[in-house]
Design an enzyme around this catalytic site. Structure first.
Site, PDB file in Angstrom:
ATOM      1  CE1 TYR A   1       4.357   2.224   8.474  1.00 34.32           C
ATOM      2  CE2 TYR A   1       5.546   3.602  10.017  1.00 34.32           C
ATOM      3  CZ  TYR A   1       5.540   2.726   8.955  1.00 34.32           C
ATOM      4  OH  TYR A   1       6.712   2.351   8.363  1.00 34.32           O
TER       5      TYR A   1
ATOM      6  CB  SER B   1      -0.879  -0.019   1.254  1.00 28.98           C
ATOM      7  OG  SER B   1      -1.686   1.129   1.290  1.00 28.98           O
TER       8      SER B   1
ATOM      9  CG  LEU C   1       0.533 -19.356  -4.684  1.00 35.41           C
ATOM     10  CD1 LEU C   1      -0.707 -18.531  -5.001  1.00 35.41           C
ATOM     11  CD2 LEU C   1       0.145 -20.817  -4.449  1.00 35.41           C
ATOM     12  N   GLY C   2       4.820 -19.232  -6.873  1.00 39.66           N
ATOM     13  CA  GLY C   2       5.624 -19.124  -8.081  1.00 39.66           C
ATOM     14  C   GLY C   2       6.230 -17.738  -8.176  1.00 39.66           C
TER      15      GLY C   2
ATOM     16  N   GLY D   1       5.796 -15.265  -2.889  1.00 40.07           N
ATOM     17  CA  GLY D   1       6.676 -16.231  -3.551  1.00 40.07           C
ATOM     18  C   GLY D   1       6.285 -17.677  -3.338  1.00 40.07           C
TER      19      GLY D   1
HETATM   20  C1  LIG Z   1      11.705   1.545   5.424  1.00 36.01           C
HETATM   21  C2  LIG Z   1      10.604   0.707   4.857  1.00 36.01           C
HETATM   22  C3  LIG Z   1       9.399   1.296   4.536  1.00 36.01           C
HETATM   23  C4  LIG Z   1       8.357   0.522   3.999  1.00 36.01           C
HETATM   24  N1  LIG Z   1       7.195   1.132   3.647  1.00 36.01           N
HETATM   25  C5  LIG Z   1       6.213   0.424   3.063  1.00 36.01           C
HETATM   26  C6  LIG Z   1       5.013   1.058   2.644  1.00 36.01           C
HETATM   27  O1  LIG Z   1       4.838   2.262   2.790  1.00 36.01           O
HETATM   28  N2  LIG Z   1       4.064   0.283   2.056  1.00 36.01           N
HETATM   29  C7  LIG Z   1       4.255  -1.043   1.853  1.00 36.01           C
HETATM   30  O2  LIG Z   1       3.373  -1.686   1.289  1.00 36.01           O
HETATM   31  N3  LIG Z   1       5.364  -1.665   2.267  1.00 36.01           N
HETATM   32  C8  LIG Z   1       6.354  -0.976   2.844  1.00 36.01           C
HETATM   33  N4  LIG Z   1       7.503  -1.603   3.244  1.00 36.01           N
HETATM   34  C9  LIG Z   1       7.637  -3.053   3.074  1.00 36.01           C
HETATM   35  C10 LIG Z   1       8.197  -3.470   1.688  1.00 36.01           C
HETATM   36  O3  LIG Z   1       8.859  -2.399   1.086  1.00 36.01           O
HETATM   37  C11 LIG Z   1       7.076  -3.974   0.804  1.00 36.01           C
HETATM   38  O4  LIG Z   1       6.634  -5.206   1.304  1.00 36.01           O
HETATM   39  C12 LIG Z   1       7.457  -4.120  -0.678  1.00 36.01           C
HETATM   40  O5  LIG Z   1       6.294  -4.389  -1.405  1.00 36.01           O
HETATM   41  C13 LIG Z   1       8.466  -5.209  -0.942  1.00 36.01           C
HETATM   42  O6  LIG Z   1       8.901  -5.077  -2.277  1.00 36.01           O
HETATM   43  P1  LIG Z   1      10.316  -5.653  -2.728  1.00 36.01           P
HETATM   44  O7  LIG Z   1      10.430  -5.472  -4.187  1.00 36.01           O
HETATM   45  O8  LIG Z   1      11.388  -5.058  -1.919  1.00 36.01           O
HETATM   46  O9  LIG Z   1      10.115  -7.189  -2.389  1.00 36.01           O
HETATM   47  P2  LIG Z   1      11.071  -8.177  -1.580  1.00 36.01           P
HETATM   48  O10 LIG Z   1      11.337  -7.627  -0.246  1.00 36.01           O
HETATM   49  O11 LIG Z   1      12.225  -8.531  -2.409  1.00 36.01           O
HETATM   50  O12 LIG Z   1      10.131  -9.457  -1.449  1.00 36.01           O
HETATM   51  C14 LIG Z   1       9.021  -9.457  -0.610  1.00 36.01           C
HETATM   52  C15 LIG Z   1       8.255 -10.777  -0.764  1.00 36.01           C
HETATM   53  O13 LIG Z   1       7.728 -10.852  -2.077  1.00 36.01           O
HETATM   54  C16 LIG Z   1       8.270 -11.961  -2.777  1.00 36.01           C
HETATM   55  N5  LIG Z   1       8.528 -11.506  -4.138  1.00 36.01           N
HETATM   56  C17 LIG Z   1       9.242 -10.433  -4.530  1.00 36.01           C
HETATM   57  N6  LIG Z   1       9.217 -10.331  -5.861  1.00 36.01           N
HETATM   58  C18 LIG Z   1       8.477 -11.359  -6.315  1.00 36.01           C
HETATM   59  C19 LIG Z   1       8.093 -11.811  -7.601  1.00 36.01           C
HETATM   60  N7  LIG Z   1       8.450 -11.176  -8.702  1.00 36.01           N
HETATM   61  N8  LIG Z   1       7.332 -12.935  -7.688  1.00 36.01           N
HETATM   62  C20 LIG Z   1       6.932 -13.600  -6.583  1.00 36.01           C
HETATM   63  N9  LIG Z   1       7.271 -13.214  -5.346  1.00 36.01           N
HETATM   64  C21 LIG Z   1       8.032 -12.107  -5.220  1.00 36.01           C
HETATM   65  C22 LIG Z   1       9.511 -12.360  -2.018  1.00 36.01           C
HETATM   66  O14 LIG Z   1       9.798 -13.737  -2.152  1.00 36.01           O
HETATM   67  C23 LIG Z   1       9.107 -12.013  -0.605  1.00 36.01           C
HETATM   68  O15 LIG Z   1       8.314 -13.047  -0.096  1.00 36.01           O
HETATM   69  C24 LIG Z   1       8.553  -0.865   3.794  1.00 36.01           C
HETATM   70  C25 LIG Z   1       9.784  -1.442   4.115  1.00 36.01           C
HETATM   71  C26 LIG Z   1      10.802  -0.668   4.643  1.00 36.01           C
HETATM   72  C27 LIG Z   1      12.111  -1.305   4.966  1.00 36.01           C
END
Ligand SMILES: Cc1cc2nc3c(=O)[nH]c(=O)nc-3n(C[C@H](O)[C@H](O)[C@H](O)COP(=O)(O)OP(=O)(O)OC[C@H]3O[C@@H](n4cnc5c(N)ncnc54)[C@H](O)[C@@H]3O)c2cc1C
Length: 570
Positions: A488, A227, A278-279, A276
């Protein structure tokens, strides 16, 4: 189609913390922040030596467990450059950005690292890796930006099989924009800023800005039900992601990019938030909107939390305004924000604005406000034509006034808008001073929001008293919906020793999370489940719900090869 970027060119974090190597938080010229840290958690930042960056060679990195023959097979499928098993790669990809992960990576807790990192350059490469994973009974963890804060990319310490992490960073393109429908096909490994820059150049925006925007990917957003801060207007990722492609053990699952669906239980929804299990998501078709000609963030101040929440609720319920985002900091967060942003004024402009702020606070005190503890800063963002923005601003100004608040104006809103992605660096700075700073978020209804706010503070104060540790907590409300909003909470405290640190952290976190679910709120609003929120999943979705989710994963991945243990243990 143009060739994918090389694995070496994929954006990566520093191995031990947030973001770029050359960017760090500093307390230089921040006397108010130094005072706050001293008063609230007893830390003397003024005289403490600057934190030293961890050095990887100080720690022992265990050898990879990936058999040479399997590595060779992967190299043949993807090319040698797309397989990385050097120490830094394996360490970086074994930890997300949760507080426990940051602590463990800094302290060299490397007992179980991923064994290699693969960089597919196409959907066919992803499928080829998955075939090899299943053939040799390996474990596969998809990886976007690695910003998850719930342990979702971290391998299970007990896992005996070789573990591969798949970094999607080479799949980093916008494949197509359907101007008529307002849809863009985006490869899953594309980082937020790259996607927005390319879309903005063509007059489009997705409008999805999580706080982690700078280092998170489109596929990661979909896989965690992300979100963004502008969800009031643009929706959460489940509203934004209209179609998906997922490489699954049985082939490629495609959910059509359509405005709505009515085909039984939604496969699309099953993939969203699947972390991750389901694929691998290779492509997300997202809704895009024409960039608004005018965008303004306006700052407001309320005398206290209850007045502020009434104002926020009234804005959410108004039929006449559609803000892009609404946000309310409580008293402690307002104090924190003012301390963080206030620097010793050196320029004439800064001196004038400090005087204006002093004058305003003196006036508010004369009106009976408690400007040091209670007053609450709020921001509302407006987008649209100049006329529409002006009209909405005047309606919100009236709502704020009717709820006891005052309008501060656009300059304070502008500062917030410019600095909004900087705070993650603060956690690393605090860790360098043996201080934990972490966040817990929840979704609460308007009728329960004040109770949740009060009870979480009580739970945190009680647990810190029991641990005989100081603690500072603050909170904001954001992501406003018809029925409620996200609360939050941020908390910080110095841990007493490295040995006790994580135990002390989990006691504090558990007190907060348990209060959320006890009051009927969600275990998290947008930080996914992973392993950090798994202990509360049954209280969140119920026993039957857990069995349904377990069944989904067991049927699609009977060998538990796909990121096992995340969301549910089995
Ligand atoms: C400082 C900070 C602030 C944050 N603020 C927010 C916020 O405002 N809103 C929010 O929603 N989240 C927030 N987050 C959490 C995080 O950024 C989110 O969950 C984000 O969506 C993760 O994206 P990523 O690309 O880094 O995924 P990753 O951290 O690399 O992966 C997250 C999960 O998704 C899976 N995954 C990643 N890519 C794929 C793919 N292509 N196919 C299948 N599975 C996959 C991974 O296996 C893992 O289970 C924050 C985190 C931090 C550290």
């Amino acid at each position: 189609m143009t060739a994918p970027i090389a694995a070496a060119d994929v954006t990566r974090h520093k191995w031990w913390g947030w973001g770029q190597d050359d960017v760090a938080f500093s307390v230089t010229n921040r006397p108010a922040f130094i005072d706050l840290a001293r008063n609230e958690i007893g830390i003397d930042l003024a005289n403490a030596p600057a934190p030293v960056a961890p050095v990887l060679t100080d720690h022992e990195v265990p050898a990879t467990r990936l058999p040479g023959a399997v590595r060779e097979q992967l190299a043949q499928a993807l090319g040698e450059d797309a397989i990385r098993d050097d120490d830094e790669h394996r360490v970086l990809h074994s930890f997300g950005r949760s507080l426990p992960d940051l602590f463990r990576v800094r302290t060299g807790a490397f007992e179980r690292l991923v064994d290699a990192v693969v960089y597919p350059g196409s959907e066919e490469d992803v499928a080829a890796v998955l075939r090899i994973v299943l053939e040799h009974d390996l474990v596969l963890i998809p990886y976007g930006g690695g910003t998850c804060i719930s342990g979702s990319v971290t391998p299970d310490a007990e896992e005996q099989r070789p573990i591969l992490t798949m970094n999607l960073g080479r799949l980093s393109r916008i494949l197509e924009i359907d101007d008529t429908s307002g849809l863009a096909r985006v490869q899953a490994g594309m980082y937020g800023p790259d996607m927005e820059a390319e879309l903005n150049a063509k007059g489009w925006t997705v409008g999805h800005f999580p706080d982690s925007f700078t280092f998170s990917t489109v596929g990661g957003w979909a896989a965690t039900r992300s979100s963004g801060m502008q969800s009031d207007k643009y929706g959460d990722i489940e509203d934004i992601a209209r179609g998906l492609r997922l490489v699954h053990p049985d082939g490629v699952a495609v959910t059509k990019a359509i405005p709505g669906r009515d085909s039984g239980p939604s496969v699309h929804e099953m993939i969203l938030g699947s972390e991750g299990r389901l694929g691998v998501i290779t492509e997300v078709t997202v809704q895009v909107h024409r960039s608004a000609p005018v965008r303004q963030v306006i700052g407001y101040m309320y005398p206290d939390w209850e007045h502020g929440i009434r104002g926020m609720h009234a804005i959410a319920r108004s039929t006449d305004v559609t803000p892009t985002f609404t946000r309310l900091s409580d008293g402690p967060e307002t104090k924190f924000s003012l301390a963080l942003s206030s620097k010793t004024p050196t320029t004439t402009k800064a001196k004038v604005s400090a005087k204006v702020q002093d004058g305003l606070f003196a006036y508010l005190r004369s009106q009976g406000w408690d400007t040091s503890e209670e007053m609450c800063l709020s921001y509302v963002c407006f987008e649209g034509s100049k006329a529409s923005v002006e009209q909405q601003k005047s309606i919100v100004k009236r709502i704020v006034k009717a709820n006891g608040g005052v309008t501060l104006g656009a300059s304070v809103g502008k500062v917030y808008d410019q600095k909004k992605f900087d705070t993650p660096y603060l956690r690393d700075f605090l860790l360098g001073h043996q201080v934990f700073g972490d966040v817990c978020d929840t979704g609460a209804t308007w009728s329960s929001i004040n109770e949740v706010h009060t009870k979480v503070y009580e739970a945190f104060e009680e647990v810190q008293r029991a641990q005989d540790l100081p603690g500072f907590m603050f909170c904001h409300m954001s992501h406003s919906y018809h029925a409620g909003a996200c609360l939050y909470f941020t908390f910080a405290f110095p841990y007493s020793s490295e040995e006790q640190a994580l135990e002390q952290y989990y006691r504090a976190k558990e007190a907060v999370q348990q209060t959320f679910v006890d009051l009927g709120s969600t275990v998290s609003h947008h930080h996914a489940v992973g392993v950090e929120h798994r202990p509360w999943i049954t209280e969140d979705i119920g026993e039957v719900g857990v069995r349904m989710v377990e069944g989904l994963f067991a049927d699609n991945d009977p060998g538990r090869n796909l990121n096992p243990g995340k969301i549910v243990a089995s």
